[in-house]
Design a protein around this motif. Structure first.
Motif, short mmCIF file in Angstrom:
data_model
loop_
_atom_site.label_atom_id
_atom_site.label_comp_id
_atom_site.label_asym_id
_atom_site.label_seq_id
_atom_site.Cartn_x
_atom_site.Cartn_y
_atom_site.Cartn_z
N UNK A 1 0.82 -1.21 0.00
CA UNK A 1 0.00 0.00 0.00
C UNK A 1 0.86 1.26 0.00
N UNK A 2 1.96 1.23 0.75
CA UNK A 2 2.85 2.40 0.76
C UNK A 2 3.48 2.62 -0.60
N UNK A 3 3.83 1.55 -1.28
CA UNK A 3 4.37 1.69 -2.63
C UNK A 3 3.35 2.36 -3.56
N UNK A 4 2.11 1.90 -3.49
CA UNK A 4 1.07 2.51 -4.32
C UNK A 4 0.91 3.99 -3.99
N UNK A 5 0.92 4.32 -2.70
CA UNK A 5 0.74 5.71 -2.29
C UNK A 5 1.89 6.58 -2.74
N UNK A 6 3.11 6.03 -2.73
CA UNK A 6 4.28 6.81 -3.13
C UNK A 6 4.36 6.98 -4.65
N UNK A 7 4.05 5.92 -5.39
CA UNK A 7 4.11 6.01 -6.85
C UNK A 7 2.90 6.76 -7.40
N UNK A 8 1.76 6.62 -6.75
CA UNK A 8 0.51 7.22 -7.24
C UNK A 8 -0.13 7.96 -6.07
N UNK A 9 0.25 9.21 -5.83
CA UNK A 9 -0.19 9.95 -4.64
C UNK A 9 -1.71 10.14 -4.56
N UNK A 10 -2.42 9.88 -5.66
CA UNK A 10 -3.88 10.01 -5.61
C UNK A 10 -4.55 8.72 -5.15
N UNK A 11 -3.75 7.75 -4.69
CA UNK A 11 -4.30 6.47 -4.27
C UNK A 11 -5.40 6.66 -3.22
N UNK A 12 -6.48 5.91 -3.38
CA UNK A 12 -7.64 6.07 -2.50
C UNK A 12 -7.38 5.46 -1.13
N UNK A 13 -7.89 6.06 -0.07
CA UNK A 13 -7.70 5.49 1.27
C UNK A 13 -8.27 4.08 1.40
N UNK A 14 -9.29 3.76 0.62
CA UNK A 14 -9.92 2.45 0.73
C UNK A 14 -9.11 1.34 0.09
N UNK B 1 -13.76 -8.25 -8.10
CA UNK B 1 -14.49 -7.01 -7.80
C UNK B 1 -14.82 -6.17 -9.04
N UNK B 2 -14.10 -6.39 -10.12
CA UNK B 2 -14.27 -5.52 -11.28
C UNK B 2 -13.66 -4.15 -11.10
N UNK B 3 -12.87 -3.97 -10.02
CA UNK B 3 -12.24 -2.68 -9.72
C UNK B 3 -11.02 -2.50 -10.62
N UNK B 4 -11.22 -1.85 -11.75
CA UNK B 4 -10.09 -1.69 -12.67
C UNK B 4 -9.18 -0.54 -12.28
N UNK B 5 -9.64 0.36 -11.40
CA UNK B 5 -8.79 1.48 -11.00
C UNK B 5 -7.65 1.00 -10.10
N UNK B 6 -7.96 0.23 -9.07
CA UNK B 6 -6.91 -0.30 -8.20
C UNK B 6 -6.07 -1.32 -8.96
N UNK B 7 -6.71 -2.15 -9.78
CA UNK B 7 -5.96 -3.12 -10.57
C UNK B 7 -4.98 -2.42 -11.51
N UNK B 8 -5.39 -1.29 -12.07
CA UNK B 8 -4.50 -0.53 -12.95
C UNK B 8 -3.30 0.01 -12.18
N UNK B 9 -3.52 0.51 -10.96
CA UNK B 9 -2.40 0.99 -10.16
C UNK B 9 -1.39 -0.13 -9.88
N UNK B 10 -1.90 -1.32 -9.55
CA UNK B 10 -1.01 -2.45 -9.29
C UNK B 10 -0.26 -2.87 -10.56
N UNK B 11 -0.95 -2.84 -11.69
CA UNK B 11 -0.30 -3.12 -12.97
C UNK B 11 0.81 -2.11 -13.25
N UNK B 12 0.53 -0.83 -13.04
CA UNK B 12 1.54 0.20 -13.28
C UNK B 12 2.69 0.12 -12.28
#
Length: 216
Positions: free
Chosen positions: A16-29, A83-94
């Motif tokens: 989660x910290x990696x996602x937040x650092x690479x993509x600062x708009x990461x959602x709290x959820x 979940x069909x959540x492509x936004x979080x899945x996209x962040x993990x892909x990136x």
């Protein structure tokens, strides 16, 4: 499965910290969503680890780049499927692309058993992938005019190889370094070499490469 250096909560925080650092708009959820699906992703990477000879069974190391690469893929794919959540899945892909130099979209269905020698430069299209796939650096699977290959089981792609377009790659095909297969099939249980004239030459295997990579 044993996690080296981190427990499950530590791995969740680390990702989660990696996602937040690479993509600062990461959602709290994002952390809560990942927590719900991380056990399934770890079970998937665990099955893979237990089949690979050079990896310690039932042990995951987040500082092992290939294991972490596969973990990020399985996590993104698991989240998307469940979940069909492509936004979080996209962040993990990136994140996987940024850390490991691999272009492996979350919608791609990779097998439960596979091995990556080095992830840098690997590009994978939405193709059909059989079990016990082996990939090395700069290997590419791509579409041609919208048509993707069908790759059988136990296919090995050595460095700088490509499978493009309308291809039926038979089980047990091993692509020698630098070989490109475009809009053609392979017979399976063969080594594929470039013949020097723009074509391919197939020979019978002299040894079982997969036995060196995977446990039975």
């Amino acid at each position: 499965m044993k996690l080296l250096r981190l427990d499950h909560d530590g791995l969740l925080d680390y990702t989660h910290r990696q996602l937040s650092n690479f993509f600062p708009d990461s959602r709290p959820a994002d952390r809560q969503v990942m927590a719900a699906h991380m056990p399934e992703a770890l079970a998937r990477i665990g099955r893979c680890i237990n089949h690979v000879r050079c990896w310690t069974p039932d042990t995951f190391d987040h500082l092992h780049s290939t294991q972490y690469c596969l973990y990020l893929y399985y996590l993104s794919n698991t989240l998307w499927r469940n979940t069909g959540d492509n936004e979080l899945a996209t962040r993990l892909f990136l994140l996987n692309k940024a850390l490991n130099g691999i272009d492996c979209f979350y919608e791609i269905e990779l097998p439960d058993v596979m091995f990556i020698g080095h992830s840098v430069g690997i590009v994978l299209a939405k193709a059909t992938y059989g079990s016990h796939l082996v990939l090395y650096q700069n290997s590419t699977v791509g579409k041609n005019h919208g048509i993707a290959p069908v790759i059988g089981e136990g296919v090995v792609m050595y460095p700088n190889t490509a499978i493009i377009g309308r291809c039926q790659i038979g089980n047990g095909t091993v692509l020698a370094q630098g070989v490109s297969i475009i809009n053609r099939d392979t017979p399976g249980n063969c080594y594929a070499f470039a013949n020097g004239h723009g074509g391919l030459h197939f020979t019978a295997p002299k040894r079982d490469i997969l036995a060196d990579i995977f446990r039975s």
